[in-house]
Each structure stands twice: as structure tokens, then as C-alpha cells.
Design an enzyme around this catalytic site. Structure first.
Site, PDB file in Angstrom:
ATOM      1  N   LYS A 105       1.092  -1.446   0.215  1.00 54.11           N
ATOM      2  CA  LYS A 105       0.137   0.270  -0.175  1.00 54.11           C
ATOM      3  C   LYS A 105       0.799   1.460   0.165  1.00 54.11           C
ATOM      4  CE  LYS A 105      -2.181  -0.879   3.786  1.00 54.11           C
ATOM      5  NZ  LYS A 105      -2.357  -2.491   4.138  1.00 54.11           N
ATOM      6  N   ARG A 157      -9.861   1.398   8.571  1.00 51.27           N
ATOM      7  CA  ARG A 157      -9.022   0.191   8.931  1.00 51.27           C
ATOM      8  C   ARG A 157     -10.093  -1.076  10.255  1.00 51.27           C
ATOM      9  NH1 ARG A 157      -3.010   0.306   9.455  1.00 51.27           N
ATOM     10  NH2 ARG A 157      -2.194  -1.878  10.323  1.00 51.27           N
ATOM     11  N   ARG A 171      11.424  -6.078   4.943  1.00 50.37           N
ATOM     12  CA  ARG A 171      11.130  -4.864   4.797  1.00 50.37           C
ATOM     13  C   ARG A 171      12.093  -3.698   5.795  1.00 50.37           C
ATOM     14  NH1 ARG A 171       5.037  -2.889   5.224  1.00 50.37           N
ATOM     15  NH2 ARG A 171       4.734  -3.448   7.092  1.00 50.37           N
ATOM     16  N   ARG A 212      11.174  -2.757  11.563  1.00 47.40           N
ATOM     17  CA  ARG A 212      10.033  -2.332  12.454  1.00 47.40           C
ATOM     18  C   ARG A 212       9.962  -3.460  13.058  1.00 47.40           C
ATOM     19  NH1 ARG A 212       4.714  -1.122   8.694  1.00 47.40           N
ATOM     20  NH2 ARG A 212       3.741  -1.557  10.361  1.00 47.40           N
ATOM     21  N   ARG A 227      -0.902  -9.434  12.471  1.00 42.56           N
ATOM     22  CA  ARG A 227      -1.751  -8.617  11.758  1.00 42.56           C
ATOM     23  C   ARG A 227      -2.716  -8.893  11.167  1.00 42.56           C
ATOM     24  NH1 ARG A 227       4.104  -6.095  10.710  1.00 42.56           N
ATOM     25  NH2 ARG A 227       2.763  -4.825   9.331  1.00 42.56           N
TER      26      ARG A 227
END
Ligand code: AMP
Length: 286
Positions: free
Chosen positions: A66, A143, A177, A221, A232
């Protein structure tokens, strides 16, 4: 009618958010949705209303991309990319009063309360409005159904893009990531090579490596560990997937199956949106 009066509302979005939060209950919002949102129209991606800028939403599982695609479109279209996850992380690192409580929630992969998110978002919109920003590409918001209902109270969303990718690839992407701690840009060190199986095609993605000046400043992260990513994803299916249906019933949802990495996906996404890279750039300059 509702859409028109909403567009004509004189107050800035940030103010409407605050009013909406203080004056409406969920029940009131729901009845408003029921009475006003039975129209089904086909989104017209290529012909935004001339009176204002794009108001788009990006949905999709953690790690789907996203941020990557919303930020590219933001550059192309000249509208701000607003990621509530970024706002939450800024709040965490600010060591403000909320930061300790928030860290715990975020690092467990849970959702932060709607109230906190609305506060961060209206602050961000207010700051943008004072700089003359208009329109937005929202990423990571709404969300929950309640967030979507409140957003509907204050803004007319033109288009919702739902990005999709197979789950094994999502997990790998989250683990690879990295973020530049200085400029905030996202990168990925994973080299993905998912095999074809059960009729699904295989998929490969090259890493998205940082330029030299970011390479020494990369951070991971805290919520990008395998355990937290799985939580998640579970939270996404439970709380956020219903938001897809919410927009589908309004005729605003565009499903987009990512065919691979950026080189394959970006041109296809522009095509699906009826946007042409060179044309948009030219009209932005004109
Ligand atoms: P993201 O960068 O979108 O993965 O967001 C990181 C974390 O921030 C999430 O796991 C949540 O804890 C929190 N967060 C971000 N956006 C929202 C939202 N709209 N509602 C609730 N929590 C959010």
C-alpha cells in the site's frame, strides 16, 4: 443529495472529523449510512470531479505494498499520501504521553483505538490544509467499519483500491522490509521466489534496495517479526476485511491482484486506473 451537501460543507476536513467524533454516536452514523448509501454507481477513475482533488483509499493486508503504490501515485497526482501507520510511528518516537501505551499495542500487532487514530489524522489533515494541500491518498485507514463510517460522514471517497497478494509472499515481504530512519522511505531486502502450486502461478520479486545514502540508516520495524506479522494478518481478516465489503456495496472498490514486483505491477496499476504516467506528468506541469 447527501453527497452533494457533504461536498458543499464549508468546514475543512480536519474540523469535520472532530465534530463528527464529538457529536455522532455509532448508531447515528449507521442510520445515516442506511438512509443515504443505497445508490450503486460505477467509479469513474479517469474523470475526477474537477472541483476538488482526488480522495482515494488504499486497502490491503500488511506488507502488500500500500505504502509503495500510494506514495508513487501521490507523486504522480500531486495529492498527499497519508499513512496512519506513519502517524502512529511518529507519535511513538516523539516520547509524548501516548507513546508508551501505543508502543505496546503496536508491537503486539493490535489496532490502536479509533479515537487516537482520528486525533492523529485530524492533526495531520489540519497541518496539510494550512499548507494548501487538497485531496488525499489514505493508506492504512480506514481499518475498521466504524472508521469507514466516520470517514463517510466527512468526506466523499472517489475510489478504493484493494491490493492483493498471496499470504506466503506477504509474510516474506514484511520480514524483508526496511525503512530509512532518516528519510522514511521504505525498501525491501527480500528476494521472493514463490513456487507455483495448487493452480496458483509462481511469483518472483526482486529486492527494492536503498540508494547508498540510505543503506547505512536502515531500520526494521519492531512489528515486522514473523509472530507479529501473523497476528497483524489475523487482525486484518477480522477487523479490516469487512471494510472491503463496505466499499464494494457502494460500488467504489477496485480489486487489484498484484502480478509481481514494482516493474510488473506499476504499469498494470496505472492501466487499471486509466492513468498514463507520461500524460499525468504533462498535465501536472501544464
Ligand atoms: P501500518 O504501518 O499501517 O502497518 O500500521 C502500523 C500499526 O499502527 C498497526 O499495526 C496499528 O497498530 C496502528 N494503526 C495504523 N493505522 C491504524 C488504524 N487506522 N486503526 C488502528 N490502528 C492503526
Amino acid at each position: 443529495m447527501a453527497a452533494i451537501t457533504r461536498l458543499l460543507k464549508p468546514s475543512p476536513l480536519s474540523l469535520l472529523f472532530k465534530q463528527s467524533l464529538s457529536t455522532t454516536t455509532t448508531a447515528a452514523i449507521v442510520s445515516d449510512i442506511e438512509s443515504h448509501h443505497h445508490h450503486h454507481h460505477t467509479p469513474n477513475f479517469s474523470d475526477p470531479k474537477p472541483s476538488r482533488n482526488f480522495q482515494w483509499v488504499f486497502l490491503g493486508c500488511p506488507g502488500v505494498g500500500k505504502g509503495t503504490y500510494a506514495s508513487r501515485l501521490s507523486n504522480l497526482l500531486g495529492v498527499p499520501h497519508i499513512a496512519t501507520g506513519d502517524l502512529v510511528r511518529e507519535e511513538l518516537s516523539s516520547s509524548g504521553p501516548l507513546s508508551r501505551q501505543l508502543t505496546e499495542i503496536v508491537n503486539q500487532g493490535k489496532l490502536v483505538s479509533d479515537e487516537i487514530i482520528f486525533n492523529l489524522l485530524s492533526k495531520r489533515l489540519e497541518a496539510g490544509e494550512s499548507k494548501g494541500e487538497s485531496g488525499f491518498i489514505l493508506d492504512g485507514f480506514p481499518r475498521t467499519i466504524r472508521q469507514a463510517e466516520i470517514l463517510d460522514e466527512v468526506a466523499e471517497i472517489d475510489l478504493v483500491v484493494n491490493l492483493k497478494l498471496r499470504e506466503d509472499v506477504l509474510v516474506e515481504k514484511c520480514l524483508g522490509r526496511r525503512i530509512c530512519s532518516q528519510c522514511g522511505k521504505g525498501f525491501n531486502v527480500a528476494s521472493i521466489n514463490a513456487k507455483a502450486e495448487n493452480g496458483r502461478p509462481g511469483m518472483s520479486m526482486d529486492p527494492l534496495l536503498p540508494p547508498q545514502h540510505c543503506a547505512s540508516k536502515l531500520i526494521t520495524r519492531a512489528d515486522d517479526t514473523e509472530h507479529v506479522v501473523k497476528e497483524r494478518l489475523r487482525v486484518y481478516y477480522e477487523k479490516s476485511q469487512p471494510v472491503e465489503d463496505f466499499y464494494k456495496s457502494q460500488g467504489k472498490l477496485m480489486e487489484f491482484d498484484l502480478p509481481g514486483g514494482i516493474p510488473e505491477s506499476w504499469p498494470k496499476l496505472l492501466e487499471a486506473l486509466n492513468l498514463d504516467d507520461s500524460e499525468v506528468k504533462r498535465s501536472a506541469v501544464a
